[in-house]
Design a protein around this motif. Structure first.
Motif, mmCIF file in Angstrom:
data_model
loop_
_atom_site.group_PDB
_atom_site.id
_atom_site.type_symbol
_atom_site.label_atom_id
_atom_site.label_comp_id
_atom_site.label_asym_id
_atom_site.label_seq_id
_atom_site.Cartn_x
_atom_site.Cartn_y
_atom_site.Cartn_z
ATOM 1 N N ILE A 1 49.197 45.157 30.479
ATOM 2 C CA ILE A 1 48.178 44.829 29.392
ATOM 3 C C ILE A 1 48.394 43.709 28.050
ATOM 4 C CG2 ILE A 1 46.688 45.770 27.687
ATOM 5 C CD1 ILE A 1 45.701 46.205 30.084
ATOM 6 N N GLY A 2 47.937 42.248 28.042
ATOM 7 C CA GLY A 2 47.974 42.071 26.836
ATOM 8 C C GLY A 2 47.983 41.562 25.861
ATOM 9 N N VAL A 3 48.184 40.668 24.747
ATOM 10 C CA VAL A 3 46.898 40.156 23.537
ATOM 11 C C VAL A 3 47.516 38.744 23.655
ATOM 12 C CG1 VAL A 3 46.173 42.313 22.336
ATOM 13 C CG2 VAL A 3 48.635 41.217 21.387
ATOM 14 N N MET A 4 46.200 38.054 22.956
ATOM 15 C CA MET A 4 46.597 36.884 22.726
ATOM 16 C C MET A 4 45.982 35.695 21.827
ATOM 17 S SD MET A 4 45.125 34.249 26.045
ATOM 18 C CE MET A 4 45.769 34.890 26.928
ATOM 19 N N LYS A 5 46.655 35.288 20.766
ATOM 20 C CA LYS A 5 45.189 34.833 20.095
ATOM 21 C C LYS A 5 43.740 33.997 19.934
ATOM 22 C CE LYS A 5 47.637 35.441 16.420
ATOM 23 N NZ LYS A 5 48.327 34.392 15.859
ATOM 24 N N PRO A 6 42.820 34.052 20.028
ATOM 25 C CA PRO A 6 41.451 34.047 20.714
ATOM 26 C C PRO A 6 41.697 32.076 20.824
ATOM 27 C CG PRO A 6 40.765 34.885 18.604
ATOM 28 C CD PRO A 6 42.547 34.127 18.296
ATOM 29 N N ASP A 7 42.779 31.397 20.677
ATOM 30 C CA ASP A 7 43.207 29.987 21.633
ATOM 31 C C ASP A 7 44.092 29.621 22.321
ATOM 32 O OD1 ASP A 7 45.077 30.266 19.528
ATOM 33 O OD2 ASP A 7 45.315 28.184 18.374
ATOM 34 N N GLY A 8 44.644 31.316 22.299
ATOM 35 C CA GLY A 8 44.883 31.520 24.192
ATOM 36 C C GLY A 8 46.678 31.633 23.377
ATOM 37 N N SER A 9 47.025 31.073 21.590
ATOM 38 C CA SER A 9 48.761 31.102 21.564
ATOM 39 C C SER A 9 48.987 32.119 21.305
ATOM 40 C CB SER A 9 48.642 29.882 20.047
ATOM 41 O OG SER A 9 48.240 30.614 19.343
ATOM 42 N N ASP A 10 49.945 32.723 21.067
ATOM 43 C CA ASP A 10 50.850 33.999 20.765
ATOM 44 C C ASP A 10 49.974 34.810 21.744
ATOM 45 O OD1 ASP A 10 51.947 32.009 18.593
ATOM 46 O OD2 ASP A 10 51.185 33.594 16.644
ATOM 47 N N GLU A 11 50.619 34.913 23.106
ATOM 48 C CA GLU A 11 50.460 35.138 23.755
ATOM 49 C C GLU A 11 51.553 35.974 24.175
ATOM 50 O OE1 GLU A 11 49.999 34.781 27.876
ATOM 51 O OE2 GLU A 11 51.205 36.207 29.502
ATOM 52 N N ARG A 12 51.257 37.775 24.332
ATOM 53 C CA ARG A 12 52.556 38.976 24.179
ATOM 54 C C ARG A 12 52.340 39.925 25.501
ATOM 55 N NH1 ARG A 12 51.475 41.845 18.667
ATOM 56 N NH2 ARG A 12 52.056 39.867 17.852
ATOM 57 N N ILE A 13 53.332 40.063 26.254
ATOM 58 C CA ILE A 13 52.803 40.862 26.785
ATOM 59 C C ILE A 13 53.079 43.087 26.241
ATOM 60 C CG2 ILE A 13 53.416 41.763 28.896
ATOM 61 C CD1 ILE A 13 51.593 39.754 29.825
ATOM 62 N N LEU A 14 51.953 43.963 26.756
ATOM 63 C CA LEU A 14 52.544 45.310 26.319
ATOM 64 C C LEU A 14 53.016 45.532 26.966
ATOM 65 C CD1 LEU A 14 49.709 44.823 23.472
ATOM 66 C CD2 LEU A 14 52.028 44.056 22.847
ATOM 67 N N THR A 15 52.287 45.687 28.420
ATOM 68 C CA THR A 15 53.218 47.204 29.041
ATOM 69 C C THR A 15 53.318 46.419 30.197
ATOM 70 O OG1 THR A 15 50.605 47.475 30.391
ATOM 71 C CG2 THR A 15 51.105 48.404 28.083
ATOM 72 N N THR A 16 53.747 46.957 31.166
ATOM 73 C CA THR A 16 53.555 46.363 33.174
ATOM 74 C C THR A 16 53.829 47.744 33.794
ATOM 75 O OG1 THR A 16 55.221 45.171 32.316
ATOM 76 C CG2 THR A 16 55.483 45.048 34.252
ATOM 77 N N SER A 17 53.031 47.692 34.705
ATOM 78 C CA SER A 17 53.425 48.785 35.799
ATOM 79 C C SER A 17 52.886 48.689 36.872
ATOM 80 C CB SER A 17 52.632 49.996 35.296
ATOM 81 O OG SER A 17 51.064 50.255 35.875
ATOM 82 N N TYR A 18 52.915 48.782 38.391
ATOM 83 C CA TYR A 18 51.694 48.783 39.204
ATOM 84 C C TYR A 18 50.680 49.083 38.641
ATOM 85 C CZ TYR A 18 49.966 49.840 43.590
ATOM 86 O OH TYR A 18 49.339 49.752 44.341
ATOM 87 N N LEU A 19 49.863 49.504 38.241
ATOM 88 C CA LEU A 19 48.365 49.066 37.916
ATOM 89 C C LEU A 19 47.651 49.194 36.808
ATOM 90 C CD1 LEU A 19 45.686 47.700 38.272
ATOM 91 C CD2 LEU A 19 45.044 49.726 40.099
ATOM 92 N N ASP A 20 47.637 48.584 35.729
ATOM 93 C CA ASP A 20 47.163 48.741 34.194
ATOM 94 C C ASP A 20 46.397 48.028 34.684
ATOM 95 O OD1 ASP A 20 49.618 50.572 33.314
ATOM 96 O OD2 ASP A 20 50.802 48.915 32.247
ATOM 97 N N GLU A 21 45.202 48.241 33.866
ATOM 98 C CA GLU A 21 43.929 47.452 33.613
ATOM 99 C C GLU A 21 43.222 47.879 32.892
ATOM 100 O OE1 GLU A 21 41.815 47.702 37.701
ATOM 101 O OE2 GLU A 21 39.983 47.429 36.977
ATOM 102 N N GLY A 22 41.712 47.127 32.036
ATOM 103 C CA GLY A 22 40.902 47.570 31.052
ATOM 104 C C GLY A 22 40.844 47.443 29.902
#
Lengths: 432, 183
Positions: free
Chosen positions: A359-380
């Motif tokens: 699961i991640g977030v980014m600014k609406p222009d695509g900048s500052d992508e940040r990954i918040l979580t990592t696992s076998y299956l994180d979704e939605g």
């Protein structure tokens, strides 16, 4: 429906008197955007009166779950049975490890309504930060506790609270591959859980409307797929209409009068917009790639969506009439399920890279992508109404899906307060 | 290869199912009041050997759903994130088309399925591509499109609940299901 009968009297400062200090500038500040590595200790003794202990417990659990606060063990409290009309003994409270104190009392009004008074104190400066009074029907005591939690959160963080909210999701049961999926609703803290469909057909991807009274979701039967509108006040539901191919991925516009969704024709999925009053449809995309998972910006002017028109699934933003399409995701990997934050400053998404899901977030222009979580299956991911907390679902390898919370810094990651197996959460706006 | 293995597996299943049905039907009654009273244990009946292998020949009725599943094959498989009909799927689909031309009253539903290594909404779209790829192939082999309905299950109906590449491969499929007209 009980929501309709709610009438909260929110009387700010009604309790401010000459004997008590008024609201002072907070000495204590909690920064939501830094992920607050050290949670702020907060003392929440049981409120006096019937339900007083329960209400204090709900507030305590809410603030603890946020990860920003650490409720102090009541065994350490230097004062008990605090009188709401008397200033706490700050010198005594300074001797224990806490910076903030909440006290309150529960009384019953002449008409049988529940009244809850509470005060929030900054112990260090000896000042009152909040003094508020709520009234409601006695059965709504949990909502009163959530509203008090929201007030405390907002006063101490400067961000809106998100505790007086509900979550729709898919409750799952049964063996992998043969799961029973039921549309479900609960309070954000897992209480008052109930099923809205009976599990005899597959349901997916429920979403709230802006007034929290309507849900749109997708049902999948051997005869085809449908998108439903479900009114949780009346229990009535209707379909968006009949379509030759698959229909899926519905989401309300911020004003609640339109739904963006995907329609498949001859294998090609495109985004459509339906006006719920006229039932008129507008086609928004027409390229041969997959176009799905549309989500409006908070002002309704733009839509972020998922498309594999460039080869792999990526995120694109377009104007709400379908014009001005531009790609915003730029990192390596597969990007899906974009959801625009209700604050407008971020877009949350699911990302696949390196054989794992994020699961991640980014600014609406695509900048500052940040990954918040990592696992076998994180979704939605779904946003809490303050745009600072997300809920999503995580499925361990060979396991069952569970609901999780993460804040926008990624530092506060924990299971959501729902014990069962669930997926596809959608957070409501703040309730009225 | 995949097709042959699967056919054998399915036939074996049918035979096992038939055998267990037969076992149920001939299960001896244990009520001591029924029939002859026990006379010192072993009844005085001459031994007869059981029927040998091949004594009962089981096969599906031509034109039936079982005929289609066992003798034609109802699954074809896809590569990761792809909806191209693979070369190993073509003989299966050719056989499906021939069978459907032979039984023109049969209607079918083609369901597209995906592995769990994708998100639900994207996989609904990908499954639609797969079901339509199968449909297009059958139509190109002379099956009327009016007999074919397509559906995508996304990743919601895996046939193998495992989490390895073998399971993912089995779950990336198009299944042809007879909905009416089977004899």
């Amino acid at each position: 429906m009980t929501l309709r009968h709610l009438l909260f009297a929110l009387c700010a400062l009604v309790m401010g008197t000459a004997a008590l200090p008024g609201v002072a500038a907070a000495q204590i500040e909690v920064d939501v955007n830094q992920g607050n590595i050290q949670p702020v200790p907060i003392a929440i003794p049981a409120f006096s009166g019937g339900r007083g202990g329960d209400i204090a417990q709900v507030i305590s659990a809410n603030l603890e779950q946020s990860g920003l606060f650490a409720p102090v063990n009541p065994a350490a409290f230097p004062e008990r049975n605090l009188d709401i009309a008397i200033q706490p003994n700050f010198e005594a409270w300074k001797t224990i490890d806490t910076q903030v104190l909440v006290n309150g009392q529960v009384t019953t009004e002449g008409d049988g309504r529940l009244r809850v008074d509470f005060r929030l104190w900054d112990i260090g400066s000896g000042t009152q930060l909040l003094g508020l009074q709520f009234t409601s029907t006695p059965e709504n005591w949990r909502r009163v506790a959530h509203k008090i939690s929201d007030q405390i959160y907002q006063r101490l963080t400067g961000e809106s609270g998100y505790f007086d909210t509900r979550v729709v999701f898919i409750a799952e049961s049964g063996a992998r591959g043969k799961r029973v999926k039921r549309l479900s609703i609960m309070d954000q803290d897992g209480a008052n859980n109930s099923y809205l469909t009976d599990g005899s057909y597959i349901v997916m991807t429920p979403r709230f409307s802006a007034n929290s009274q309507e849900i749109t979701y997708m049902a999948l039967r051997p005869t085809g797929s449908s998108i439903y509108l479900f009114n949780i006040s009346t229990g009535r539901q209707e379909t968006l209409g009949r379509f030759a191919g698959m229909v899926f991925a519905p989401r309300f516009s911020p004003s609640g009068d339109r739904v963006v969704f995907s329609v498949e024709k001859n294998g090609n999925s495109d985004l459509y917009l339906m006006d719920l009053r006229s039932r008129g449809q507008t086609r928004l995309t027409s390229d041969p790639g997959i176009d799905t998972s549309g989500s409006f910006s908070p002002n309704g002017g733009q839509i972020v969506f998922n498309s594999d028109r460039a080869g792999s699934p990526q995120l694109y933003v377009m104007n709400a009439d379908g014009s001005g399409v531009r790609r915003i995701s730029r990192g390596g990997g597969r990007y899906t399920t974009p959801v625009w934050s209700p604050k407008g400053d971020f877009i949350a998404f699911t990302k696949q890279s390196g054989g794992e899901f994020h699961i991640g977030v980014m600014k609406p222009d695509g900048s500052d992508e940040r990954i918040l979580t990592t696992s076998y299956l994180d979704e939605g991911p779904t946003w809490a109404p303050n745009g600072r907390v997300l809920m999503f679902f995580r499925e361990g390898r060979g396991g069952e899906p569970r609901l999780w919370n993460v804040d926008i810094t990624g530092r506060i990651l924990r299971p959501a307060p729902y014990r069962g197996s669930g997926s596809d959460p959608a957070w409501s706006p703040l309730l009225d | 290869m995949r097709f042959n293995t699967q056919s054998v597996m399915r036939l074996a299943l049918v035979v096992v199912a038939a055998a267990s049905l037969a076992a149920c039907a001939t299960k001896p009654k244990t009520n001591p009041d029924a029939g002859q009273p026990p006379q010192g244990g072993i009844p005085d009946v001459p031994y007869r050997p059981p029927a040998g292998p091949g004594a009962v020949d089981t096969r599906p009725i031509p034109g039936s759903t079982q005929d289609f599943i066992i003798n034609v094959g109802d699954f074809v498989y896809f590569d990761l994130d792809s909806y191209d009909v693979r070369s190993d799927a073509m003989p299966v689909l050719d056989a499906q088309a021939a069978w459907l031309r032979r039984y023109p009253n049969v209607s079918i539903r083609i369901e597209g399925n995906c592995d769990e290594r994708g998100t639900r909404e994207y996989n609904l779209a990908l499954g639609s591509r797969r079901s339509n790829a199968v449909k297009d192939y059958l139509v190109s082999r002379g099956v009327s499109p009016s007999r074919i309905m397509t559906l995508s299950n996304g990743k919601e109906r895996p046939i193998n609940p495992g989490t390895d590449e073998e399971a993912y491969q089995q779950n990336r499929n198009g299944q042809t299901i007879i909905t009416s007209g089977g004899m």
